[in-house]
Structure formats: structure tokens, C-alpha cells
Write a protein that holds these residues in place. Structure first.
Motif, PDB file in Angstrom:
ATOM      1  N   TYR A 125       0.842  -1.210   0.000  1.00  0.00           N
ATOM      2  CA  TYR A 125       0.000   0.000   0.000  1.00  0.00           C
ATOM      3  C   TYR A 125       0.878   1.261   0.000  1.00  0.00           C
ATOM      4  CZ  TYR A 125      -3.865  -3.090   1.534  1.00  0.00           C
ATOM      5  OH  TYR A 125      -4.806  -4.081   1.635  1.00  0.00           O
ATOM      6  N   GLY A 182     -11.630  -4.764  -6.719  1.00  0.00           N
ATOM      7  CA  GLY A 182     -11.064  -5.888  -5.954  1.00  0.00           C
ATOM      8  C   GLY A 182     -10.689  -5.370  -4.573  1.00  0.00           C
ATOM      9  N   ASP A 220     -16.031  -5.487  -5.607  1.00  0.00           N
ATOM     10  CA  ASP A 220     -15.373  -6.793  -5.540  1.00  0.00           C
ATOM     11  C   ASP A 220     -16.391  -7.823  -6.005  1.00  0.00           C
ATOM     12  OD1 ASP A 220     -12.680  -7.760  -3.703  1.00  0.00           O
ATOM     13  OD2 ASP A 220     -14.116  -9.329  -4.307  1.00  0.00           O
ATOM     14  N   VAL A 230      -5.514  -3.468  -6.312  1.00  0.00           N
ATOM     15  CA  VAL A 230      -4.407  -3.662  -5.373  1.00  0.00           C
ATOM     16  C   VAL A 230      -4.242  -5.139  -4.954  1.00  0.00           C
ATOM     17  CG1 VAL A 230      -3.463  -2.844  -3.160  1.00  0.00           C
ATOM     18  CG2 VAL A 230      -5.027  -1.380  -4.445  1.00  0.00           C
TER      19      VAL A 230
HETATM   20  C1  LIG Z   1      -5.673 -10.792  -2.915  1.00  0.00           C
HETATM   21  S1  LIG Z   1      -7.186  -9.990  -2.769  1.00  0.00           S
HETATM   22  C2  LIG Z   1      -6.715  -8.297  -2.464  1.00  0.00           C
HETATM   23  C3  LIG Z   1      -7.804  -7.522  -1.793  1.00  0.00           C
HETATM   24  C4  LIG Z   1      -7.515  -6.054  -1.518  1.00  0.00           C
HETATM   25  N1  LIG Z   1      -7.270  -5.323  -2.718  1.00  0.00           N
HETATM   26  C5  LIG Z   1      -6.380  -5.886  -0.536  1.00  0.00           C
HETATM   27  O1  LIG Z   1      -5.413  -5.183  -0.848  1.00  0.00           O
HETATM   28  O2  LIG Z   1      -6.473  -6.428   0.580  1.00  0.00           O
HETATM   29  C6  LIG Z   1      -7.806  -9.910  -4.454  1.00  0.00           C
HETATM   30  C7  LIG Z   1      -9.256  -9.460  -4.497  1.00  0.00           C
HETATM   31  O3  LIG Z   1      -9.667  -9.296  -5.860  1.00  0.00           O
HETATM   32  C8  LIG Z   1     -11.013  -9.732  -5.959  1.00  0.00           C
HETATM   33  N2  LIG Z   1     -11.281 -10.001  -7.370  1.00  0.00           N
HETATM   34  C9  LIG Z   1     -10.806 -11.012  -8.133  1.00  0.00           C
HETATM   35  N3  LIG Z   1     -11.241 -10.886  -9.405  1.00  0.00           N
HETATM   36  C10 LIG Z   1     -11.990  -9.755  -9.447  1.00  0.00           C
HETATM   37  C11 LIG Z   1     -12.693  -9.072 -10.490  1.00  0.00           C
HETATM   38  N4  LIG Z   1     -12.709  -9.525 -11.747  1.00  0.00           N
HETATM   39  N5  LIG Z   1     -13.367  -7.925 -10.170  1.00  0.00           N
HETATM   40  C12 LIG Z   1     -13.355  -7.458  -8.902  1.00  0.00           C
HETATM   41  N6  LIG Z   1     -12.710  -8.063  -7.876  1.00  0.00           N
HETATM   42  C13 LIG Z   1     -12.030  -9.194  -8.156  1.00  0.00           C
HETATM   43  C14 LIG Z   1     -11.081 -10.921  -5.019  1.00  0.00           C
HETATM   44  O4  LIG Z   1     -12.402 -11.257  -4.640  1.00  0.00           O
HETATM   45  C15 LIG Z   1     -10.232 -10.422  -3.841  1.00  0.00           C
HETATM   46  O5  LIG Z   1     -11.011  -9.734  -2.896  1.00  0.00           O
END
Ligand SMILES: C[S@@+](CC[C@H](N)C(=O)[O-])C[C@H]1O[C@@H](n2cnc3c(N)ncnc32)[C@H](O)[C@@H]1O
Length: 234
Positions: free
Chosen positions: A28, A47, A70, A104
Motif C-alpha cells: 500500500y 477488488g 469486488d 491492489v
Molecule cells: C488478494 S485480494 C486483495 C484484496 C484487496 N485489494 C487488498 O489489498 O487487501 C484480491 C481481491 O480481488 C477480488 N477479485 C478477483 N477478481 C476480481 C474481479 N474480476 N473484479 C473485482 N474483484 C475481483 C477478489 O475477490 C479479492 O477480494
């Protein structure tokens, strides 16, 4: 094959066991350092997970309008609980435009090549003129050296096993979770897929200009495990 909302929800239920939350602030910091130099009013975090990035960025910058989206209903519920506007919706189906869009901690790696092209076109549609898109991606070194292997962890109510492999640009993680119920443990099994992409591919597919590109050493190994990049809509 796209990741299903069931598989994203299973990941959401166990993310706190995976060490991701401990590592995230180091990533971050790259986003914050860049955004701290910018003057902008609105930010969309695609996401958004459980809303930790939105909380950090709002705490530091106090942006007028922030929103998270998400595809995991469980993640969206957690972001709403933190008091942020959040929706379980695909970016391409969302209304409105933003000055800044972020994706992210591996979000872009969740997309295969075809999904990536469509995602970047939707990022373009949802950015204001001159707006910026910030994201990070795993390097080949990160996939091959940080993310593969087997991992078992438990707490009072959960037992989790994760088996991960990386082959031909595809990272496959099999999650097996046993959750304590009233009289027995409930077993669930899901697969999460991630895909290797390069900075050049993302620049070419987006048609954006690359403003910044940093090597990230999140796990303090000899080579960088992630790339952080800033792209501008031109
Ligand atoms: C590793 S996590 C990171 C979460 C957050 N950005 C963080 O920094 O804690 C990846 C996230 O991307 C979401 N995700 C995966 N594919 C996605 C998509 N096509 N659109 C939106 N979210 C998505 C997952 O559900 C998950 O919450």
C-alpha cells in the motif's frame, strides 16, 4: 476459466490466515506515495477485498469520493462494515467515472488474458480524462518462488490446507477448508487461478501511458516479487 464467486468467497473467509494482511501495508505504501503527490477527488478500488486499502488511503488522504467493488459478496460485506461505499459488481457493469482507479494486491493477476483486455477497456471507460490507473502484478520470480508449495494453518474454528502450483503462466491454488460447526466440521474446496502478465502487455493492451513502474520487494527476497505501476489515460 474465471474465478467463481464461491471460490473468491472461500478465499475471503481465510485471507486472515494467509499472512496477506501483514504484508499488505508494504505494498500500500507504493500507492500512497504516488497518490500523495496528486490532486484528485474520486477513487474507485476494484477488488477492494475487506476494505483495508480504502481505510488506509482515506485515513491518509481524506478523498471526497471513494468506492470499492469486488466480486466476492463476503469481501463486499466486510468493506461495508468498515463504513465504505462498496458493491458486488463487475467493473464493466458499474456506472460513473473516477479520477483514480486502483487494483491492489494481485487483483489484475486474477484475470486471464481475455478478461484482462476487457477489464482494461472498462478501466478506460470509467476513468476521467487524464485519470490514472494504479495496479500491481506478480513477477515470474514471485509466482515461482513465493507463491508455490503446500501450506497448512489452523485456528480454533478453522483448518486450512492450500496447495499451489505455477505452470505455463498459470498459478493454481487449491483451497481445502474445514470450518467448525455445532456438531461437526464442514468441508469446502475451491480453486483460485491467477495468471502471469508483464508490464509491457498491460501498457499495450490498455493504450495508456506508463507514468511510473517500481520493483516491489514485499517478501524481502533477492529479486522483486511484484511490480507496481501507474498508467495514465491519454
Ligand atoms: C488478494 S485480494 C486483495 C484484496 C484487496 N485489494 C487488498 O489489498 O487487501 C484480491 C481481491 O480481488 C477480488 N477479485 C478477483 N477478481 C476480481 C474481479 N474480476 N473484479 C473485482 N474483484 C475481483 C477478489 O475477490 C479479492 O477480494
Amino acid at each position: 476459466m474465471p474465478n467463481s464467486s464461491d471460490s473468491l468467497d472461500l478465499y475471503a473467509k481465510v485471507e486472515d490466515l494467509l499472512g496477506v494482511k501483514e504484508a499488505a501495508p508494504g505494498l500500500y505504501a507504493h500507492y500512497l506515495l504516488f497518490l500523495n503527490t496528486q490532486d484528485f477527488d474520486s477513487l474507485l478500488d476494484v477488488g477492494c477485498g475487506s476494505g483495508d486499502f480504502l481505510r488506509q488511503i482515506q485515513g491518509a488522504l481524506g478523498i471526497s469520493q471513494v468506492k470499492g467493488i469486488d466480486l466476492s459478496p463476503f469481501m463486499v460485506a466486510q468493506t461495508l462494515e468498515q463504513g465504505y461505499d462498496a458493491e458486488c459488481i463487475d467493473l464493466c457493469d458499474l456506472d460513473g467515472t473516477y479520477d483514480v482507479i486502483t487494483a491492489v494486491f494481485d487483483m489484475v493477476n486474477y484475470l486471464n488474458k481475455e478478461q484482462l483486455a476487457s477489464f482494461l477497456s472498462c478501466v478506460k471507460d470509467h476513468l476521467n480524462e487524464g485519470g490514472v490507473f494504479l495496479c500491481d502484478i506478480n513477477t515470474l520470480f514471485g509466482f515461482e518462488n513465493v507463491a508455490v508449495g503446500s501450506f497448512i494453518v489452523d485456528d480454533e474454528d478453522r483448518f486450512l490446507a492450500v496447495d499451489s502450483d505455477f505452470e505455463n503462466g498459470e498459478y493454481i491454488s487449491e483451497f481445502t477448508l474445514f470450518e467448525k460447526g455445532e456438531h461437526c466440521f464442514k468441508k469446502s474446496q475451491e480453486t483460485i487461478r491467477q495468471y502471469y502478465h508483464t508490464v509491457d502487455e498491460i501498457v499495450k493492451l490498455s493504450g495508456f501511458s506508463l507514468l511510473q513502474h517500481d520493483q516491489v520487494h514485499l517478501y524481502e527476497l533477492e529479486e522483486s516479487d511484484k511490480r507496481f505501476m501507474v498508467l495514465q489515460k491519454i
